[in-house]
Design a protein around this motif. Structure first.
Motif: not given
Length: 433
Positions: A142-165
């Motif tokens: 929803k952040t990408l589709k709605q909250g940032l809908a008017a923006n060009n996105i340069r990067s998306v990154f992060g911790i995406l797996n709770g097991t590994c973290n």
């Protein structure tokens, strides 16, 4: 109030039971916020007799989940079986073909088949929602589709797996070995009996593939992400100890970037993250997703990335969106407008690196290392040489100035051929934010 919105659930594992619980306990709240009542009419799972935390006796039981796609009184099928292909994919395809909305938490299926499923959903004017497929209860989609809908996105990154973290956090705190902490993660339910998808980075790759497609308007290309995926096997407690001494933490990151020419980079790998960066403070089973947008600048979402409550909450939120009439496009733009990605040469991108060598404690070793680095134009930013063990090789640890991965690889190839270099123990990219 309009007619009830009727749903069927395929898969009654942890998340499926969580969805039933929310629908049963928060029915009035859902109705007040959508203007319709949600009605669960049918369920399907592998084992009807299995003991469950919720009462499903009031609902029609269907042995073959694929038959849910043809039930005439079902508006929306909730696919919680999982798996890239098989019954989950067949059910989703047939439900869309029959003009039924689909809500899923199936990251593997969306990453592999998302574009074709999106084309079918949009042709049939029905919804395909998948918020729960990425980062559990964090509203990354929803952040990408709605909250940032008017923006060009340069990067998306992060911790995406709770097991590994969780594993890396516990190893860093306690100094325990990887296998020991993995066993604890399995005992606590953070890791599966077969943890391959988690610890080899495949789960993160699925999620990154979806985020990248949404962020940059490219066709989901899971194969490209998997080609650039490395998990956390082989990370030692010693690496985490040294990282701490140097002012870093090690995190498994999914990263997708777009340069000024529209070229894309997608990768999954453990990285060194400065302790001063907010991402470094996200520990345990938590996830974090960072977005860098041209007008909104940097946005970060942090929360539980898995578990019955957070994931089921995301599933029900998607159901409620459909109940409000939010069909729209499956990704950021219509599926027909999605383009093949043009990819960067990641190995020519400059970054700092951490290199850990095991070497014989003999004169001339450092001179040999320096010579190999000098030839490739690779220079040392920081150097540590210590006996971390009473017997055996010495650990030589260095961080480099900015260089390309091609130059680093060329140096490593030279070092691997030297008699007094016992092993190249580990190499990590240092995250730059």
């Amino acid at each position: 109030m309009t007619e009830p919105f009727k749903i069927a659930i395929a898969g009654l594992g942890t998340v499926g039971q969580g969805v039933v619980d929310i629908i049963q306990s928060n029915a009035d709240l859902i109705a007040a916020r959508t203007g319709r009542r949600v009605e669960l009419v049918a369920v399907s799972s592998a084992n009807k007799a299995k003991a469950r935390s919720v009462d499903i006796s009031a609902y029609q039981w269907v042995d073959d989940a694929r038959e849910l796609a043809s039930l005439p009184d079902v508006d929306c099928v909730i696919e919680l079986i999982g798996g890239e292909d098989g019954i989950a994919h067949e059910l989703t395809e047939q439900a869309l073909e029959n003009g039924k909305h689909v809500v899923t938490a199936n990251k593997a299926m969306v990453a592999r088949h998302g574009l074709k499923l999106a084309q079918k959903a949009e042709y049939k004017s029905v919804a395909l929602k998948y918020e729960a497929a990425v980062a559990g209860g964090i509203p990354a989609i929803k952040t990408l589709k709605q909250g940032l809908a008017a923006n060009n996105i340069r990067s998306v990154f992060g911790i995406l797996n709770g097991t590994c973290n969780f594993i890396l956090s516990e190893m860093g705190l306690s100094g325990r070995a990887f296998d020991d902490v993995l066993s604890e993660a399995q005992a606590k339910g953070y890791a599966e009996a077969d943890p391959t998808f988690d610890i080899d980075g495949i789960d993160t790759a699925h999620k990154l593939c979806i985020l990248s497609a949404l962020a940059f308007g490219i066709k989901p290309d899971l194969d490209n992400v998997l080609e650039n995926t490395r998990g956390i096997r082989g990370i030692s407690s010693l690496d985490l100890k040294i990282a701490d001494e140097l002012g870093y933490k090690i995190k498994l990151l999914g990263q997708a970037h777009q340069d000024e020419h529209g070229n894309i980079s997608q990768s999954v790998a453990p990285c060194f993250v400065k302790k001063s960066v907010p991402l470094a403070s996200v520990d345990g089973s938590f996830n974090a997703v960072f977005f860098d947008a041209d007008h909104a600048d940097q946005i970060v979402n942090i929360g539980r990335g898995a578990g019955a409550g957070p994931t089921a909450s995301a599933v029900v939120a998607d159901i409620m969106d459909v109940m409000r009439g939010d069909v729209g496009t499956v990704f950021a733009v219509p599926a027909s407008q999605y383009k093949d990605a043009s990819y960067m040469d990641d190995h020519s991108d400059e970054a700092q690196y951490y290199i850990h060598l095991a070497v014989e404690d003999k004169p001339g070793v450092m001179a040999n290392i320096s010579s190999a680095m000098s030839v490739e134009g690779l220079s040392i930013d920081e150097l540590i040489q210590r006996h971390y063990h009473v017997d055996g090789p010495v650990s030589v640890v260095m961080t480099t100035h900015k260089s390309t991965r091609n130059a680093v690889n060329a140096v490593l190839n030279k070092l691997n051929k030297m008699d007094n270099i016992t092993a190249v123990t580990s190499v990590f990219k240092i995250l730059k934010i």
